[in-house]
Design a protein around this motif. Structure first.
Motif, mmCIF file in Angstrom:
data_model
loop_
_atom_site.group_PDB
_atom_site.id
_atom_site.type_symbol
_atom_site.label_atom_id
_atom_site.label_comp_id
_atom_site.label_asym_id
_atom_site.label_seq_id
_atom_site.Cartn_x
_atom_site.Cartn_y
_atom_site.Cartn_z
ATOM 1 N N GLY A 273 0.813 -1.212 0.000
ATOM 2 C CA GLY A 273 0.000 0.000 0.000
ATOM 3 C C GLY A 273 0.843 1.257 0.000
ATOM 4 O O GLY A 273 0.541 2.232 -0.690
ATOM 5 N N LYS A 274 1.908 1.243 0.748
ATOM 6 C CA LYS A 274 2.808 2.406 0.803
ATOM 7 C C LYS A 274 3.495 2.612 -0.543
ATOM 8 O O LYS A 274 3.641 3.734 -1.016
ATOM 9 N N LYS A 275 3.919 1.522 -1.148
ATOM 10 C CA LYS A 275 4.585 1.601 -2.451
ATOM 11 C C LYS A 275 3.615 2.129 -3.511
ATOM 12 O O LYS A 275 3.967 2.965 -4.336
ATOM 13 N N ARG A 276 2.380 1.628 -3.470
ATOM 14 C CA ARG A 276 1.362 2.070 -4.433
ATOM 15 C C ARG A 276 1.102 3.562 -4.276
ATOM 16 O O ARG A 276 1.028 4.302 -5.264
ATOM 17 N N ALA A 277 0.961 4.021 -3.052
ATOM 18 C CA ALA A 277 0.707 5.441 -2.802
ATOM 19 C C ALA A 277 1.881 6.304 -3.245
ATOM 20 O O ALA A 277 1.685 7.403 -3.771
ATOM 21 N N ALA A 278 3.094 5.812 -3.046
ATOM 22 C CA ALA A 278 4.273 6.585 -3.435
ATOM 23 C C ALA A 278 4.371 6.730 -4.950
ATOM 24 O O ALA A 278 4.865 7.744 -5.445
ATOM 25 N N ASN A 279 3.880 5.749 -5.693
ATOM 26 C CA ASN A 279 3.954 5.787 -7.154
ATOM 27 C C ASN A 279 2.797 6.554 -7.784
ATOM 28 O O ASN A 279 2.833 6.839 -8.979
ATOM 29 N N MET A 280 1.779 6.890 -7.010
ATOM 30 C CA MET A 280 0.605 7.580 -7.538
ATOM 31 C C MET A 280 0.803 9.092 -7.552
ATOM 32 O O MET A 280 1.465 9.634 -6.666
ATOM 33 N N THR A 281 0.201 9.737 -8.511
ATOM 34 C CA THR A 281 0.261 11.193 -8.545
ATOM 35 C C THR A 281 -0.702 11.755 -7.500
ATOM 36 O O THR A 281 -1.676 11.091 -7.117
ATOM 37 N N GLU B 222 -2.909 13.919 -7.919
ATOM 38 C CA GLU B 222 -4.234 14.032 -8.537
ATOM 39 C C GLU B 222 -4.986 12.705 -8.460
ATOM 40 O O GLU B 222 -6.176 12.667 -8.164
ATOM 41 N N ARG B 223 -4.278 11.595 -8.727
ATOM 42 C CA ARG B 223 -4.917 10.280 -8.692
ATOM 43 C C ARG B 223 -5.321 9.914 -7.265
ATOM 44 O O ARG B 223 -6.397 9.382 -7.038
ATOM 45 N N ARG B 224 -4.467 10.233 -6.282
ATOM 46 C CA ARG B 224 -4.821 9.971 -4.883
ATOM 47 C C ARG B 224 -6.058 10.758 -4.489
ATOM 48 O O ARG B 224 -6.937 10.272 -3.782
ATOM 49 N N SER B 225 -6.150 12.002 -4.990
ATOM 50 C CA SER B 225 -7.306 12.835 -4.701
ATOM 51 C C SER B 225 -8.577 12.251 -5.310
ATOM 52 O O SER B 225 -9.631 12.231 -4.668
ATOM 53 N N GLU B 226 -8.479 11.749 -6.544
ATOM 54 C CA GLU B 226 -9.635 11.113 -7.191
ATOM 55 C C GLU B 226 -10.128 9.918 -6.384
ATOM 56 O O GLU B 226 -11.332 9.752 -6.173
ATOM 57 N N ILE B 227 -9.200 9.101 -5.935
ATOM 58 C CA ILE B 227 -9.563 7.912 -5.157
ATOM 59 C C ILE B 227 -10.213 8.323 -3.839
ATOM 60 O O ILE B 227 -11.225 7.754 -3.422
ATOM 61 N N ALA B 228 -9.653 9.327 -3.174
ATOM 62 C CA ALA B 228 -10.201 9.790 -1.900
ATOM 63 C C ALA B 228 -11.600 10.367 -2.071
ATOM 64 O O ALA B 228 -12.491 10.128 -1.254
ATOM 65 N N LYS B 229 -11.807 11.127 -3.151
ATOM 66 C CA LYS B 229 -13.132 11.697 -3.404
ATOM 67 C C LYS B 229 -14.158 10.595 -3.661
ATOM 68 O O LYS B 229 -15.284 10.659 -3.180
ATOM 69 N N GLY B 230 -13.761 9.588 -4.424
ATOM 70 C CA GLY B 230 -14.659 8.464 -4.684
ATOM 71 C C GLY B 230 -15.006 7.705 -3.419
ATOM 72 O O GLY B 230 -16.156 7.309 -3.199
ATOM 73 N N ALA B 231 -14.016 7.519 -2.553
ATOM 74 C CA ALA B 231 -14.256 6.820 -1.291
ATOM 75 C C ALA B 231 -15.183 7.624 -0.390
ATOM 76 O O ALA B 231 -16.091 7.069 0.239
ATOM 77 N N ALA B 232 -14.981 8.935 -0.325
ATOM 78 C CA ALA B 232 -15.845 9.783 0.497
ATOM 79 C C ALA B 232 -17.269 9.773 -0.028
ATOM 80 O O ALA B 232 -18.230 9.700 0.741
ATOM 81 N N LYS B 233 -17.407 9.833 -1.345
ATOM 82 C CA LYS B 233 -18.738 9.814 -1.946
ATOM 83 C C LYS B 233 -19.450 8.494 -1.638
ATOM 84 O O LYS B 233 -20.621 8.480 -1.266
ATOM 85 N N ALA B 234 -18.717 7.383 -1.768
ATOM 86 C CA ALA B 234 -19.296 6.075 -1.471
ATOM 87 C C ALA B 234 -19.689 5.962 -0.006
ATOM 88 O O ALA B 234 -20.731 5.384 0.326
ATOM 89 N N ARG B 235 -18.886 6.539 0.860
ATOM 90 C CA ARG B 235 -19.185 6.442 2.273
ATOM 91 C C ARG B 235 -20.411 7.250 2.668
ATOM 92 O O ARG B 235 -21.198 6.831 3.494
#
Length: 58
Positions: A29-37, A39-52
């Motif tokens: 998970g740490k490696k995946r997050a380090a390789n992500m931009t 912007e992409r982390r923000s997209e994922i977080a927004k999607g998770a918040a919306k789903a929640r």
């Protein structure tokens, strides 16, 4: 055995460290997050918040 551990008849000898698989999983998970931009982390977080916070309609 659990009863004997709880009453103090024997000492718990189980190793409290993580298994090898658990250690590798936490690194992934740490490696995946380090390789992500950012912007992409923000997209994922927004999607998770919306789903929640989305109320499911039956």
């Amino acid at each position: 055995m659990i009863g004997k551990i709880a009453t103090g008849e024997i000492e718990d000898t189980a190793d409290a460290t993580k298994s090898a698989a658990a250690q590798l999983g936490s690194m992934g998970g740490k490696k995946r997050a380090a390789n992500m931009t950012p912007e992409r982390r923000s997209e994922i977080a927004k999607g998770a918040a919306k789903a929640r916070w989305t109320v499911k309609q039956d």
